[in-house]
Design a protein around this motif. Structure first.
Motif, PDB file in Angstrom:
ATOM      1  N   VAL A 100      -3.956  -1.195  -4.621  1.00 27.67           N
ATOM      2  CA  VAL A 100      -3.929  -2.582  -4.408  1.00 27.67           C
ATOM      3  C   VAL A 100      -3.498  -3.241  -3.012  1.00 27.67           C
ATOM      4  N   TYR A 101      -3.184  -2.450  -2.317  1.00 30.01           N
ATOM      5  CA  TYR A 101      -2.858  -2.699  -0.911  1.00 30.01           C
ATOM      6  C   TYR A 101      -3.698  -2.379   0.377  1.00 30.01           C
ATOM      7  N   ILE A 102      -4.876  -1.487   0.063  1.00 32.58           N
ATOM      8  CA  ILE A 102      -5.613  -0.824   0.960  1.00 32.58           C
ATOM      9  C   ILE A 102      -6.416  -1.878   1.774  1.00 32.58           C
ATOM     10  N   ALA A 103      -6.596  -2.939   1.029  1.00 33.10           N
ATOM     11  CA  ALA A 103      -7.514  -4.047   1.958  1.00 33.10           C
ATOM     12  C   ALA A 103      -6.469  -4.668   2.941  1.00 33.10           C
ATOM     13  N   GLY A 172       0.290   1.518   2.957  1.00 33.66           N
ATOM     14  CA  GLY A 172      -0.604   1.300   1.948  1.00 33.66           C
ATOM     15  C   GLY A 172       0.184   0.938   0.809  1.00 33.66           C
ATOM     16  N   ASP A 173       1.212   0.196   0.967  1.00 33.91           N
ATOM     17  CA  ASP A 173       2.033  -0.256  -0.318  1.00 33.91           C
ATOM     18  C   ASP A 173       2.323  -1.786   0.104  1.00 33.91           C
ATOM     19  N   ALA A 174       3.394  -2.356  -0.787  1.00 31.02           N
ATOM     20  CA  ALA A 174       3.836  -3.815  -0.614  1.00 31.02           C
ATOM     21  C   ALA A 174       4.473  -3.969   0.718  1.00 31.02           C
ATOM     22  N   THR A 175       5.001  -3.068   1.349  1.00 33.02           N
ATOM     23  CA  THR A 175       5.613  -3.190   2.634  1.00 33.02           C
ATOM     24  C   THR A 175       4.519  -3.806   3.727  1.00 33.02           C
ATOM     25  N   VAL A 176       3.254  -3.718   3.571  1.00 28.44           N
ATOM     26  CA  VAL A 176       2.299  -4.077   4.466  1.00 28.44           C
ATOM     27  C   VAL A 176       2.221  -5.722   4.422  1.00 28.44           C
TER      28      VAL A 176
END
Length: 314
Positions: A100-103, A172-176
């Motif tokens: 979900v967060y890779i982009a 690669g998680d919501a913290t990005v």
């Protein structure tokens, strides 16, 4: 017996070169019981197109599906932190990114890492693998003193870590999506430092002849003042040209020009103030600093000092 020993040496060399080499074909890591082949894309997401484009340009696999072997195997053994007799070995623990967060993670990598370099530089110096992670934790030991002295596992979140043929990238998680200015500066600092350290470890950047011949490394030195007077910024007890070259590069990517020119006591062992006359008593450090900086500008179109400047302000 000589023939047998030579064969083992040749086999070991071939395995090591195969593990380090970037190939236009799918890469198979060596030295393991099982065979793993890296291929991109690993899925059919929109961001997979970006990953494939990076592979085509730089020959580097950006993986969000990977095994422990991909992360921890080296020719000298596994580097996953382990508890041994009550203490933890050094290293980092990693966990693959949430798709979900890779982009957003790829955009972070582009803007705060890749954009500092030219395509020529990245094609030559990126490692075989970049592992996209939602967790990169360095592992160490914390100590408890009462009631009985003991050590316990300690972890710390890291923006990046390197291990043999790969660099592991966090966020690669919501913290990005909630990184502060301080988080971004730390990401620039640590990721680009890790990149340089991985290049040094692979022996890919040798000093130029101009640099090697521009200081006296043969006459013994006993003080930092003597070393600085010759333009040498590594430990004066036994400097090597390569270590000094690496130290100049590291200074550029981790310190701003303001910090490098600051008034700092000569007893301070960091790179802070190395371009100030307090440390640079004979002007030799600045002269050699410019050699290194200009080499990368002229050869690769990369100003390494812009990285150090970015770590202090966005």
């Amino acid at each position: 017996m000589k023939r047998y020993i030579l064969s083992l040496f040749v086999l070991s060399t071939i395995l090591t070169l195969n593990a380090c080499k970037k190939s236009e074909e799918p890469l198979t890591p060596s030295g393991a019981d099982e065979t793993y082949t890296y291929k991109v894309p690993q899925g059919n997401n929109a961001f997979d197109e970006t990953i494939v484009d990076y592979y085509k340009k730089y020959g580097t696999y950006m993986l969000y599906k990977f095994t422990e072997k991909d992360a921890y195997w080296t020719p000298t053994g596994w580097k996953k932190p382990l508890e041994v007799k009550g203490s933890w070995t050094a290293g980092a623990e990693v966990e693959a990114s949430d798709p979900v967060y890779i982009a957003a993670q790829l955009n972070l990598i582009k803007t705060k890492w890749f954009n500092f370099y030219s395509d020529k530089f990245l094609k030559k110096f990126l490692p075989v693998k970049i592992l996209l992670c939602k967790r990169v934790d360095s592992v160490g030991n914390a100590f408890i003193f009462t009631p009985v002295f003991s050590s316990v596992k300690s972890t710390k979140k890291m923006p990046a870590f390197y291990n043999y043929d790969n660099i592991q990238i966090n966020y690669g998680d919501a913290t990005v999506n909630s990184m502060t200015a301080a988080d971004l500066r730390l990401f620039i600092y640590k990721t680009n430092l890790i990149f340089m350290q991985s290049i040094f470890a692979r022996g890919l950047i040798a000093p130029t002849n101009e640099f090697a011949n521009s200081a006296d490394y043969n006459t013994a030195m006993t003080t930092t003042t003597q070393a600085y007077g010759r333009g040498i910024i590594v430990n004066p007890s036994g400097p090597a040209v390569q270590a000094d070259w690496n130290a100049y590069i590291t200074a550029m990517v981790t310190y701003s020009t303001v910090q490098l020119n600051a008034s700092v006591a000569i007893t301070d062992s960091s790179a802070a103030g190395i371009l100030n006359p307090i440390k640079d008593t004979a002007g030799q450090i600045k002269r050699r600093y410019n050699m290194v900086r200009n080499y990368f500008i002229n050869e690769y179109g990369v100003d390494l000092q812009l990285i150090g400047n970015a770590t202090r302000g966005l």
